[in-house]
Design an enzyme around this catalytic site. Structure first.
Site, PDB file in Angstrom:
ATOM      1  N   CYS A 332       0.790  -1.239   0.000  1.00 47.27           N
ATOM      2  CA  CYS A 332       0.000   0.000   0.000  1.00 47.27           C
ATOM      3  C   CYS A 332       0.825   1.293   0.000  1.00 47.27           C
ATOM      4  O   CYS A 332       0.557   2.185  -0.820  1.00 47.27           O
ATOM      5  CB  CYS A 332      -0.955   0.024   1.191  1.00 47.27           C
ATOM      6  N   ARG A 361       6.982 -10.888   5.634  1.00 44.11           N
ATOM      7  CA  ARG A 361       6.467 -10.715   6.996  1.00 44.11           C
ATOM      8  C   ARG A 361       7.099 -11.765   7.900  1.00 44.11           C
ATOM      9  O   ARG A 361       7.207 -12.933   7.516  1.00 44.11           O
ATOM     10  CB  ARG A 361       4.935 -10.861   7.031  1.00 44.11           C
ATOM     11  N   GLN A 379       1.530 -10.672  -3.212  1.00 42.76           N
ATOM     12  CA  GLN A 379       0.125 -10.279  -3.082  1.00 42.76           C
ATOM     13  C   GLN A 379      -0.385  -9.731  -4.410  1.00 42.76           C
ATOM     14  O   GLN A 379       0.285  -8.926  -5.049  1.00 42.76           O
ATOM     15  CB  GLN A 379      -0.042  -9.212  -1.998  1.00 42.76           C
ATOM     16  N   ASP A 381      -2.228  -7.365  -5.235  1.00 38.71           N
ATOM     17  CA  ASP A 381      -2.817  -6.145  -4.684  1.00 38.71           C
ATOM     18  C   ASP A 381      -3.406  -5.259  -5.771  1.00 38.71           C
ATOM     19  O   ASP A 381      -2.964  -5.282  -6.918  1.00 38.71           O
ATOM     20  CB  ASP A 381      -1.737  -5.335  -3.970  1.00 38.71           C
ATOM     21  N   HIS A 383      -4.994  -1.001  -5.680  1.00 40.32           N
ATOM     22  CA  HIS A 383      -5.422   0.164  -4.916  1.00 40.32           C
ATOM     23  C   HIS A 383      -6.237   1.040  -5.845  1.00 40.32           C
ATOM     24  O   HIS A 383      -5.794   1.372  -6.948  1.00 40.32           O
ATOM     25  CB  HIS A 383      -4.210   0.903  -4.346  1.00 40.32           C
ATOM     26  N   LYS A 462     -13.295  -3.954   6.428  1.00 40.02           N
ATOM     27  CA  LYS A 462     -13.029  -4.743   5.236  1.00 40.02           C
ATOM     28  C   LYS A 462     -14.119  -5.777   4.995  1.00 40.02           C
ATOM     29  O   LYS A 462     -14.880  -6.132   5.906  1.00 40.02           O
ATOM     30  CB  LYS A 462     -11.672  -5.436   5.338  1.00 40.02           C
ATOM     31  N   HIS A 508      -8.224  -0.804  -0.773  1.00 41.37           N
ATOM     32  CA  HIS A 508      -7.202  -1.845  -0.924  1.00 41.37           C
ATOM     33  C   HIS A 508      -7.965  -3.122  -1.252  1.00 41.37           C
ATOM     34  O   HIS A 508      -8.998  -3.391  -0.623  1.00 41.37           O
ATOM     35  CB  HIS A 508      -6.455  -2.118   0.384  1.00 41.37           C
TER      36      HIS A 508
END
Length: 648
Positions: A332, A361, A379, A381, A383, A462, A508
Site C-alpha cells: 500500500c 512478513r 500479493q 494487490d 489500490h 473490510k 485496498h
C-alpha cells in the site's frame, strides 16, 4: 418479561427463568439437544438466568455456536483426562476452534501421539460417567489462591491479567475444575463421538520468548456417524496435502536454507505464470493499470503509513547509509507514492492500480505451513483511488470481479464484514461511513454477509471472502478494505470540478490473497489434477518404442506451435509403465503413438476425465484441447475424490 424467539414469536416468562427452562418449555426434545443459548446475539450458558426483555435463540450442534459450546466441553474433558493420567501436568488454555478444539499442556515430558490411546480411553470413561457440569464464580483473590493451591501457574497469570471488575468464573465436572468463561453443556454425557487428532508444540501466549507447551488437537461430534465422515475427510485432506503433492508433482519446495521462503520449480513456475497471466488478463479488461514498487523503503515511509507503530514486530528491517529501512510487509505505501507522482484531477478518478508485489512478513517458525503460511509471498494487490460518490460503484465492481475469478475455479464462498479493531486509526465518523459503504454495496448486490466484530485492519473496515473447497474447508483469500486514513496520512489530493484540492478515498483489495497461498489452496482443491487451462503439463506424448520417437517429436512440435504445454516421454520403458507414470503426474491428456498413429497422422487419446477416447486426427485433437484451454474449462475430479492409480 417478554422473550422474543428466533421465529419472531414473543413469549412471556417470570424474571429469573434459566435459558434451559425456556428450552424445556418450548420442547423437551429441544432441551435435550440444546448446547447453549444466544441472548441478543451473545453466546450464553444454558444455566444463565434471564431477568429482562431480550431476544433468545436456543442453539444445538447443528448451529456454529452450539458446536462451539459442545467442543468447548470436549476441551475440558481432554484436560480432565490428562490430569487424571498425568497429575503433575500444568494446564494452559483449551478453546474450541473450527472443526474441533485443542488444549495446551505444560508437561515434564512433551506428549506424543503414542499417548493418545490412554488419553482417549480416559476421555471416554469421563463421558460415560455422565458428570454434571457446574458453574461458579469467585472474587479475584480467592480465585488466585485456589489456582495457586492447585499448582496451576498459567491460570494464575490469566486471572491476574483480567481487568478489574471482570467476573471470574470456573466450571467443575467431578474432581476437575477449570478457569473458564463458558458456556458449556450441562453434563459430559453428550460428547460420545470424540477423537484425538494430533499434537504440536505451541508457545505460551504465542510468544517465542515463553515456554513451549504441548498442544493436543481433537474433535467431537454429536453423532458417531458424523465423526466418521469427518475423519474420512481428514484422510482425504492428507492425500491432497499441497506439501506432499508439491513434492510429487515437482511444483515447489521449501529448504532448510530458507524456512518459510518457498522455491518454485519449473512446473510450479508454469502453474504460477498461467495464474498470473490470467490475473493480468482480467484486470486489464476491468480497467486496471499495473505498477511495481520497491521491496525496500525507508523508515520515514513506514512511520507515515502507520506500519512502524502498528506492525513493526512483523517487519524485517535493515540499515542502508546509516538510515533505517524496512522490507515491505504490504504494498500500500508504495501505491501511495505512485499516486503522488503527479497532481490528479477528478477526471482521472477512479484510478485503479494493480500490483503483483513481493512482500515479507516475520512469522513464527511454529506457524509456518507449506505455501499456506510463509515469510515471503506475492500479493495480487490493487489500490483504487476514487471520489466519495464513486465508493459504492467501485466496491460493487471489485465484488463482481472477485465473483468471476472464484467461479472460474469452481469455488463457493461466504462473505464477512470486519469492523473496527481496538488498535486503529481515524475518527469514529470516518469508520462509520466506511463500514456502512461496504454493507450497502453488498446489500445492493444481494449478498448475505456475517459481521466479524473488531477484525478490520487498523486503517479501515473490510469485506473478507472465505472460499469453500471441495472438502468443505474454508480459506481466507479475497479482501476489500475501504481506507480513509492513508490518503489523509500521505496527503493525497486531486483537483475537483470546483478547481479546489480534495482528498480521494481509497480501496485496498486482493482477490487471490497471495499467489503462493492460492496455489496451495487450488492444489488441494483439485488434488493436483488442475483444470487443463491451468495444468503445468497439459499433454504427455508417449511413443510405444524408440522407432516412433520421430513421430512423437512431430506431434510435440505441432502442440507447442498451438500453445499447448506438452512433454514427451522417450524413456526405454514399457508403455504401460509410462502411462501409469503420466497418470500419477495428473496430466489432463496422454497421447500414445505407434505404427498405426504414424501411418494415419493420428494420436491415441487418453484423458484424465474419460479414460480411453480412441484415435483421432492430430489436428482434431489440437482443436479440441485449444478450445478447452481458451474457455478455461474447469475439470473437477469426479465426485471430488482422489483416485488411486492402478497398474495397466
Amino acid at each position: 418479561m417478554n422473550i422474543t424467539l428466533k421465529d419472531g414469536v414473543v413469549k412471556q416468562y417470570e424474571a429469573g427463568i434459566s435459558v434451559l427452562d425456556v428450552a424445556k418449555d418450548l420442547s423437551e426434545g429441544l432441551a435435550r439437544m440444546a448446547c447453549c443459548g444466544l441472548v441478543n446475539g451473545e453466546r450464553v450458558d444454558l444455566r444463565d438466568t434471564l431477568d429482562q426483555d431480550c431476544e433468545l435463540e436456543i442453539v444445538t450442534f447443528k448451529d456454529a455456536d452450539g458446536r462451539w459450546a459442545f467442543r468447548h466441553t470436549g476441551a475440558h474433558i481432554l484436560a480432565q483426562a490428562v490430569k487424571r493420567l498425568y497429575p503433575d501436568t500444568k494446564l494452559a488454555i483449551g478453546p474450541a476452534i473450527e472443526d474441533g478444539f485443542y488444549y495446551d499442556f505444560d508437561s515434564a515430558r512433551p506428549f506424543t501421539e503414542e499417548d493418545f490411546v490412554a488419553i482417549e480411553a480416559e476421555m471416554k470413561k469421563i463421558v460415560k460417567e455422565k458428570l454434571a457440569i457446574e458453574r461458579f464464580e469467585l472474587p479475584r483473590e480467592e480465585a488466585i489462591k485456589m489456582m495457586e493451591e492447585a499448582g496451576e501457574p498459567y491460570k494464575v497469570e490469566l486471572i491476574q491479567d483480567l481487568p478489574e471488575g471482570e467476573v471470574i468464573s470456573f466450571y467443575k465436572q467431578g474432581e476437575f475444575v477449570d478457569l473458564c468463561a463458558g458456556p458449556h453443556l450441562m453434563t459430559t454425557k453428550p460428547v460420545e463421538a470424540i477423537k484425538l487428532l494430533s499434537v504440536a508444540g505451541a508457545y505460551w501466549r504465542g510468544s517465542e520468548k515463553n515456554k513451549m507447551l504441548s498442544r493436543i488437537y481433537a474433535t467431537a461430534f454429536a453423532k458417531k456417524s458424523e465423526l466418521a465422515d469427518h475423519l474420512a475427510k481428514i484422510e482425504e485432506a492428507k492425500k491432497r496435502d499441497h506439501r506432499k503433492l508439491g513434492r510429487e508433482l515437482e511444483l515447489f519446495t521449501i529448504l532448510d536454507e530458507g524456512p518459510g521462503f518457498p522455491f518454485f520449480l519449473p512446473k510450479g513456475m508454469e502453474l504460477r505464470n498461467t495464474l498470473i497471466n490470467y490475473w493480468r488478463e482480467i484486470h486489464k479488461k476491468a480497467g486496471y493499470q499495473e505498477i511495481s514498487t520497491p521491496i525496500i523503503l525507508n523508515k520515514d515511509l513506514w512511520l507515515t503509513s502507520g506500519h512502524w507503530d502498528h506492525y513493526r514486530e512483523n517487519m524485517y528491517t535493515t540499515v542502508i547509509d546509516e538510515m533505517d529501512y524496512a522490507i515491505k510487509p504490504m504494498n500500500c505505501p508504495g501505491g501511495m507514492l505512485v499516486y503522488k507522482t503527479k497532481m490528479r484531477s477528478y477526471r482521472d478518478l477512479p484510478l485503479r492500480m494493480g500490483e503483483l508485489g513481493l512482500v515479507h512478513r516475520h512469522e513464527l517458525s511454529g506457524a509456518l505451513h507449506g505455501l499456506m503460511r510463509v515469510r515471503n509471498f506475492t500479493q495480487d494487490d490493487a489500490h483504487i483511488f476514487m471520489l466519495p460518490e464513486q465508493i459504492k460503484s467501485e466496491i460493487k465492481g471489485v465484488v463482481t470481479l472477485i465473483d468471476e475469478v472464484y467461479k472460474a475455479f469452481g469455488f463457493k464462498y461466504k462473505v464477512e464484514v470486519s469492523t473496527r479493531p481496538e488498535d486503529s486509526m481515524g475518527s469514529d465518523e470516518a469508520w462509520e461511513t466506511a463500514t456502512e459503504a461496504l454493507k450497502e454495496a453488498l446489500t445492493d448486490l444481494g449478498y448475505d454477509y456475517k459481521i466479524n466484530e473488531g477484525d478490520g485492519a487498523f486503517y479501515g473496515p473490510k469485506i473478507d471472502f472465505k472460499l469453500e473447497d471441495c472438502l468443505g474447508r474454508t480459506w481466507q483469500c479475497g479482501t476489500i478494505q475501504l481506507d480513509f486514513q492513508l490518503p489523509e496520512r500521505f496527503e493525497l489530493e486531486y483537483v475537483g470540478a470546483d478547481g479546489e484540492k480534495h482528498r480521494p478515498v481509497m480501496i485496498h483489495r486482493v482477490i487471490l490473497g497471495s499467489i503462493e497461498r492460492f496455489i496451495g489452496v487450488i492444489t488441494e482443491h483439485f488434488a493436483g489434477a488442475f483444470p487443463t487451462w491451468l495444468a503445468p503439463v497439459q499433454v504427455k506424448v508417449l511413443p510405444i518404442s524408440e522407432k516412433y520417437h520421430e513421430y512423437a517429436e512431430k506431434v510435440q512440435a505441432s502442440l507447442l506451435d498451438a500453445g499447448v504445454k506438452v512433454e514427451i516421454d522417450e524413456r526405454a520403458e514399457k508403455i504401460g509403465y509410462k502411462i501409469r507414470e503420466a497418470r500419477m503426474e495428473r496430466v489432463p491428456y496422454i497421447l500414445v503413438v505407434g505404427a498405426e498413429e504414424e501411418a494415419e497422422g493420428k494420436v491415441a487419446v487418453r484423458s484424465r476425465e474419460n479414460g480411453e477416447e480412441g484415435k483421432m486426427p492430430l489436428q482434431d485433437f489440437i482443436g479440441k484441447i485449444t478450445e478447452e484451454i481458451k474457455t478455461k474449462y474447469n475439470y473437477l475430479v469426479s465426485g471430488n475424490k482422489t483416485e488411486e492409480t492402478t497398474e495397466e
